[in-house]
Enzyme design. Structure first.
Site, PDB file in Angstrom:
ATOM      1  CB  SER A  86      -1.000  -0.053   1.243  1.00  0.00           C
ATOM      2  OG  SER A  86      -1.811   0.763   1.129  1.00  0.00           O
TER       3      SER A  86
ATOM      4  CG  HIS B  29      -5.716  -0.264  -1.265  1.00  0.00           C
ATOM      5  ND1 HIS B  29      -5.815  -1.282  -0.724  1.00  0.00           N
ATOM      6  CD2 HIS B  29      -4.762   0.251  -0.612  1.00  0.00           C
ATOM      7  CE1 HIS B  29      -5.010  -1.234   0.403  1.00  0.00           C
ATOM      8  NE2 HIS B  29      -4.411  -0.256   0.392  1.00  0.00           N
TER       9      HIS B  29
ATOM     10  CD  GLU C 130      -8.267  -4.063  -1.648  1.00  0.00           C
ATOM     11  OE1 GLU C 130      -9.176  -4.734  -1.137  1.00  0.00           O
ATOM     12  OE2 GLU C 130      -8.281  -2.854  -0.734  1.00  0.00           O
TER      13      GLU C 130
END
Lengths: 235, 235
Positions: free
Chosen positions: A122, A159, A194
């Site tokens: 991330s 994401h 993801e």
């Protein structure tokens, strides 16, 4: 030779922290007994100690000992001496601010280019790109620059989410936001869903996981690439 | 006396540009024959001319003539002489960058504090807060500062969204992001849902529209406030 694992997320729905990549990380970090963890992104404002404890619990499952960078007197030396490095998720602006404040940008670039294995999830993946200009995070602190580690010749959007066609919300979709990025910047952007990650080995950059990724090149229609695609043509 | 209309969004689902507030804007701008439009936020990268045309079409319905600030030789003078000002939505970083580049921050503060009626939607509302640190936008350009117009003593989060309890996406919810903001900043944040706006008249700040808004104060549990609530207690 670069050896980098750039993951969209630390956690996929319904599974524990780092669980979905733990088998791959065991192979990736096979030569490391310890890992230097950089907890600066502080998801939900978690303390450096608590965040390091969480990561330590996950890495202990593959027999790797975790040391938080905040416990070293000299963080630059800690990076220089690290067997392996992990930068976890949270807020990309906070992470970037702290990396600059601790003078860690140049040394991180150097050791990772020289082969210290690096895992990012991330926010820790965002900083592998040229800039943090394609983060999804809220700009809760003003960093001295948006320039990042530039370990790959493009930007990352972790994401990555497809537009929700049933939504009545009028905020911009992710695709619209990346399109706006390309009104002011020319580098490609990879939308990593993801469960996906990029595996960088020397000059090779391969999409991993079971999902396709969405590639946004300047002045081109966006397109999907399949797992195992070599992405080193992007620049 | 300040006279400000801070709207979460320009457009609500299923209705035309500015339609849902047009009756209120007719009253709000009753003394203005012309409006100065600042198109800098460029939603989807739209040109200043096209954006101004879109706005002009909406304001012509209430008999107000629109002038784009980009058509003036001296934008500072344009702000000084404006009967009314509208800053539209798009990307808050691009907007902020352009306001600083054109030296418009101080003069905007001054004329709005002296009573020039101001309408902001989305990005144009974000900049009414103390900083742009609670924008939802992607940081596609690096502005010289995150400080904004500070016309109200708190921050705005436009297009506020409640957490989607059915989502399997692991990205942060809006509430988590604002919670992270409060790890590094103390000012309150108002989450304005689409369809809500704040009406500022002198020292009064009233929530308008039919929805509640979510208030986040430092070190307090977030709470909802009803339409017509006076919010000038926040600081």
């Amino acid at each position: 030779m670069k050896n980098i694992f750039i993951a969209s997320t630390s956690t996929i729905h319904g599974s524990g922290y780092l669980d979905y990549i733990l088998d791959d990380l065991k192979v990736f970090f096979k030569d490391a007994e310890t890992i230097l963890f950089i907890p600066f992104a502080r998801p939900s404002g978690i303390s450096h100690d608590h965040y390091t404890e969480k990561v330590s619990n996950a890495f202990s499952k593959i027999n790797i000992k975790t040391h938080g960078i905040h416990t070293f007197e000299n963080p630059i030396e800690a990076v220089k001496n690290a067997e392996a490095i992990f930068v976890g998720g949270g807020n990309t602006f906070v992470l970037t601010y702290q990396l600059y404040k601790n003078n860690l940008i140049d040394i991180l670039k150097k050791v990772i280019k020289n082969g210290t294995p690096y895992l990012g999830t991330s926010a820790g993946s965002n900083i592998c790109g040229l800039t943090i200009k394609t983060t999804n995070d809220m700009p809760i602190i003003y960093p001295p620059s948006f320039s990042a580690l530039a370990l790959v010749p493009f930007n990352i959007n972790p994401h990555y989410m497809d537009p929700d066609l049933n939504s009545k919300h009028m905020g911009e979709t992710r695709e619209t936001r990346i399109h706006e990025f390309h009104n002011f910047n020319t580098p490609p952007v990879i939308g990593l869903r993801e469960g996906s990650w990029l595996k960088v080995e020397g000059h090779s950059i391969i999409l991993k996981g079971s999902l396709t990724a969405r590639v946004f090149e300047y002045n081109k229609a966006p397109y999907e690439v399949k797992p195992e695609t070599e992405l080193n043509y992007l620049k």
